[in-house]
Motif scaffolding. Structure first.
Motif, PDB file in Angstrom:
ATOM      1  N   ILE A  91       0.838  -1.203   0.000  1.00 39.52           N
ATOM      2  CA  ILE A  91       0.000   0.000   0.000  1.00 39.52           C
ATOM      3  C   ILE A  91       0.871   1.252   0.000  1.00 39.52           C
ATOM      4  CG2 ILE A  91      -1.738   1.287   1.277  1.00 39.52           C
ATOM      5  CD1 ILE A  91      -2.764  -1.292  -0.050  1.00 39.52           C
ATOM      6  N   ARG A  92       1.907   1.259   0.826  1.00 41.02           N
ATOM      7  CA  ARG A  92       2.795   2.420   0.870  1.00 41.02           C
ATOM      8  C   ARG A  92       3.486   2.644  -0.467  1.00 41.02           C
ATOM      9  NH1 ARG A  92       5.431   0.953   6.764  1.00 41.02           N
ATOM     10  NH2 ARG A  92       3.743   1.841   8.039  1.00 41.02           N
ATOM     11  N   ALA A  93       3.908   1.556  -1.108  1.00 42.73           N
ATOM     12  CA  ALA A  93       4.602   1.696  -2.392  1.00 42.73           C
ATOM     13  C   ALA A  93       3.683   2.298  -3.447  1.00 42.73           C
ATOM     14  CB  ALA A  93       5.131   0.339  -2.851  1.00 42.73           C
ATOM     15  N   VAL A  94       2.447   1.782  -3.537  1.00 41.70           N
ATOM     16  CA  VAL A  94       1.518   2.300  -4.545  1.00 41.70           C
ATOM     17  C   VAL A  94       1.118   3.735  -4.214  1.00 41.70           C
ATOM     18  CG1 VAL A  94      -0.675   1.923  -5.724  1.00 41.70           C
ATOM     19  CG2 VAL A  94       0.712  -0.038  -5.038  1.00 41.70           C
ATOM     20  N   THR A  95       0.930   4.031  -2.926  1.00 38.47           N
ATOM     21  CA  THR A  95       0.632   5.407  -2.518  1.00 38.47           C
ATOM     22  C   THR A  95       1.770   6.343  -2.910  1.00 38.47           C
ATOM     23  OG1 THR A  95      -0.675   4.614  -0.639  1.00 38.47           O
ATOM     24  CG2 THR A  95       0.086   6.899  -0.564  1.00 38.47           C
ATOM     25  N   ARG A  96       2.990   5.913  -2.653  1.00 42.06           N
ATOM     26  CA  ARG A  96       4.177   6.715  -2.991  1.00 42.06           C
ATOM     27  C   ARG A  96       4.216   7.015  -4.486  1.00 42.06           C
ATOM     28  NH1 ARG A  96       7.291   3.526  -0.407  1.00 42.06           N
ATOM     29  NH2 ARG A  96       8.001   2.212  -2.117  1.00 42.06           N
ATOM     30  N   LEU A  97       3.939   5.999  -5.288  1.00 44.51           N
ATOM     31  CA  LEU A  97       3.975   6.187  -6.740  1.00 44.51           C
ATOM     32  C   LEU A  97       2.819   7.059  -7.219  1.00 44.51           C
ATOM     33  CD1 LEU A  97       4.932   2.525  -7.672  1.00 44.51           C
ATOM     34  CD2 LEU A  97       6.396   4.539  -7.925  1.00 44.51           C
ATOM     35  N   ALA A  98       1.659   6.909  -6.592  1.00 47.45           N
ATOM     36  CA  ALA A  98       0.510   7.743  -6.968  1.00 47.45           C
ATOM     37  C   ALA A  98       0.815   9.216  -6.685  1.00 47.45           C
ATOM     38  CB  ALA A  98      -0.734   7.291  -6.213  1.00 47.45           C
TER      39      ALA A  98
END
Length: 521
Positions: free
Chosen positions: A237-244
Motif C-alpha cells: 500500500i505504501r509503495a503504490v501510494t508513494r507512486l501515486a
C-alpha cells in the motif's frame, strides 16, 4: 469513456489497493486525479493495525502472481524488486489435520520436484498425477493471464482468438465441473485433496462451487514460490501510494462520498458527506460495488440495482483474530492451514441453506514474525487467524481485548482452543497479550461490504470472466468501477489488473492482453 489520453479531471472514490493503483495509472496517463478515502487511513481491506509494539496486516497476506505485481510496477516505470523487499518462504505453508486422525503435519514446499515428492510420499502414484495436474494448471494460468484477466470484454475479439478456440476442447470440461470433482477424481488422500481444493477460498468460494478452471491456483503455490514483502502487506500500500503521489495524485482522507453526481446521463463529479463537491470528467469508484450502485447512484441509473444482487453469491465472511503472543511458536510456519475431517460439511456451514460458523473450522494462520521480527516485540510472536464464516453482518462485530459481541468472542475462544490443541501449543490462551477480533459486522460497517463479505463476489462460473460485473457503468457515461467485485476478481493482483482495465477503457483500448510496459528507471 474517452479514447483519448489525459482528457481532464478524474475522481477516484476509495483508497484501497484498487483505487490507489487506478489513481496512479490515470495520473501518469495525463489525468488530473483526486483520490477520496472515507477513512483516515489508506489501504481498505489491506490495512494495518498497531498495538503495544505489534503490527498486524488486517487483510491479504499471501503474495501470489508475482508477475502481475512486476507488470503493474513496470507500467509506472519501476519494479517490484525496487519498491518491495520480497522474501521467499520455505516452507510455503504447513498443513495440520484433525489430531483424531493421527496424521502428522505436512510441510508444503514450492517447486515441482518438492511438491511431487511430497504427494508421492503420501499416496503412491500421486507424484506423477500431480505432475500432470500442474502441467494443466500452468496452461490454464497462462490462458487466464493472456486471454481472460486483462480483457475488458467490450468486444468478443479475445474470445474468438484462434489459440483460445484451439484450446476449447480442453477448456470446456474445466468450466463445467467443480474444482472438488476435478481434484477428487485424481487424488484419494484427503490431505492432498484439501491442499489442492483450499485455494477456492482465496477466490471467495467453495471447491464444490467454483469451476475446475481454477485449479490454475495450484500453479502459483506449488510450481512458483510464495513470497512475503518484508514489513508486511502494508508496504505494498505504501509503495503504490508513494507512486501515486509522485505522479501527481491528490489524496484526501476523511472524505466520505455521499453521491455520484450526474447530468444528462454523464458523471460530473461527486458530492461529499460534508456537502462539498468535487467536479470531474471521469469518476472511478473503488468502493464496494453494491454500495456504489445502490447508495451513490440514482435508482434509474443503476447498472446493478438491488434486484440484480438477489441472485448473486458473495464470498464468505471472515472472523479475524489478531493475537500478540508471548514466547516462541515454532509449531507454526509463516503460513499454516488447519483442515477438518468434515471438509464438505464446513463449506455447507458457510454457503448452505442453514449458515453458521463452522465448529471446528478449517483455519488459516499467518505468523509473519517467523520471517519478519519487526512485526512483534522481542520475545513475542504475531498471529493473524482467518476463519471463513457466512457472509452475514448479523453474526456481529469484533473488538479489542474481548470487547466484541459475545457470539464473536465466544467463537474466537473456540478458535484459540482449536489452534492450541491441534498444533500442540497447550498454553496458547494464557500467552496471548494482545487480542483483537474482526467479524462480518465490521466489514459491513467499515467498508460497506455487501452482506459483510470479506473478499468480494465469489468466483462462481456465472461470476467469472465475461460474466463478472464490468469496469464501467452501462447507464452513466464517465463512471467506472474498480476492485474485487468487478473484472477480473478477488485479490491484490486482480485489483491491480482491475485498475489497468479502467486505464484501458479510458484509452479506448479493447485488446485482451496487458498494456505495454514503460522503460524502467
Amino acid at each position: 469513456m474517452s479514447g483519448r489520453r489525459g482528457v481532464g479531471r478524474a475522481v477516484v472514490v476509495g483508497g484501497g489497493i484498487a483505487g490507489l493503483a487506478t489513481a496512479a495509472l490515470l495520473s501518469q496517463d495525463g489525468w488530473e486525479v483526486t483520490l477520496l478515502e472515507a477513512r483516515e487511513e489508506l489501504g481498505g481491506r489491506a490495512g494495518s493495525w498497531e498495538h503495544d509494539g505489534f503490527r498486524f496486516d488486517t487483510g491479504p497476506s499471501w503474495y501470489l502472481m508475482p508477475e502481475v505485481f512486476d507488470h503493474f510496477f513496470a507500467l509506472l516505470g519501476t519494479s517490484a524488486a525496487r519498491e518491495l523487499d520480497l522474501v521467499p518462504l520455505d516452507p510455503a505453508y504447513r498443513v495440520y489435520s484433525d489430531p483424531a486422525t493421527g496424521l502428522a503435519p505436512l510441510d508444503v514446499r514450492s517447486g515441482r520436484a518438492e511438491a511431487t515428492a511430497l504427494f508421492e510420499s503420501v499416496e503412491a502414484g500421486a507424484g506423477a498425477r500431480l505432475d500432470a495436474y500442474l502441467d494443466s494448471a500452468a496452461d490454464a494460468y497462462d490462458l487466464a493471464v493472456t486471454r481472460f484477466l486483462y480483457d475488458t470484454y467490450e468486444t468478443t475479439a479475445g474470445l474468438r482468438d484462434p489459440d483460445l478456440l484451439r484450446r476449447a476442447p480442453r477448456l470446456a470440461p474445466l468450466l463445467t465441473r467443480t474444482l472438488a470433482r476435478h481434484v477428487e477424481s485424481r487424488f484419494a488422500d484427503p490431505r492432498l485433496q484439501q491442499i489442492l481444493e483450499y485455494p477456492a477460498v482465496f477466490l471467495g468460494g467453495s471447491p464444490y462451487g467454483v469451476p475446475s478452471l481454477y485449479h490454475l491456483m495450484s500453479h502459483l503455490d506449488l510450481d512458483e514460490h510464495v513470497l512475503y514483502p518484508r514489513g508486511g502487506f502494508t508496504e505494498i500500500i505504501r509503495a503504490v501510494t508513494r507512486l501515486a503521489e509522485a505522479s501527481g495524485v491528490r489524496i484526501r482522507t476523511g472524505a466520505r462520498v455521499s453521491a455520484i453526481l450526474t447530468d444528462a446521463g454523464r458523471a460530473t463529479g461527486v458530492e461529499l458527506a460534508d456537502g462539498g463537491r468535487v467536479a470531474a470528467d471521469l469518476v472511478v469508484s473503488g468502493a464496494d460495488l453494491h454500495a456504489t450502485e445502490t447508495t451513490l447512484v440514482p435508482d434509474e441509473l443503476q447498472t446493478y440495482p438491488e434486484r440484480w444482487w438477489r441472485s448473486r453469491t458473495p464470498s464468505p465472511g471472515a472472523l479475524l483474530l489478531m493475537l500478540g503472543v508471548q514466547g516462541p511458536l515454532p509449531q507454526l510456519a509463516h503460513h499454516t492451514l488447519l483442515f477438518t475431517r468434515e471438509w464438505r460439511a464446513g463449506f455447507d456451514d458457510i454457503f448452505g441453506r442453514h449458515p453458521r460458523i463452522p465448529d471446528p473450522a478449517s483455519l488459516y494462520v499467518c505468523r509473519p514474525s517467523a520471517t519478519d521480527p519487526g512485526v512483534a516485540p522481542t520475545g513475542h510472536e504475531n498471529l493473524f487467524v482467518l476463519v471463513p464464516v457466512p457472509a452475514d453482518p448479523e453474526l456481529g462485530r469484533g473488538g479489542i481485548d474481548g470487547q466484541g459481541d459475545a457470539a464473536v468472542e465466544s467463537a474466537a475462544d473456540r478458535v484459540i482452543a482449536q489452534l492450541s490443541q491441534w498444533c500442540a501449543i497447550p498454553d496458547l490462551a494464557r500467552r496471548v497479550v494482545v487480542r483483537r477480533t474482526v467479524a462480518p459486522g465490521d466489514f459491513a460497517d467499515d467498508f460497506g461490504a455487501w452482506r459483510g463479505n470479506a473478499l468480494g463476489l465469489a468466483h462462481t462460473l456465472r461470476q467469472s470472466a465475461m460474466f463478472r460485473p464490468r469496469n464501467a457503468s452501462r447507464k452513466v457515461d464517465g463512471l467506472a468501477y474498480v476492485g474485487a467485485s468487478t473484472l477480473p476478481g478477488i485479490g491484490l493482483p486482480m485489483c491491480l489488473i482491475s485498475a489497468e482495465l479502467v486505464l484501458k477503457r479510458s484509452r479506448g483500448d479493447r485488446s485482451p492482453g496487458p498494456l505495454a510496459e514503460r522503460a524502467r528507471v
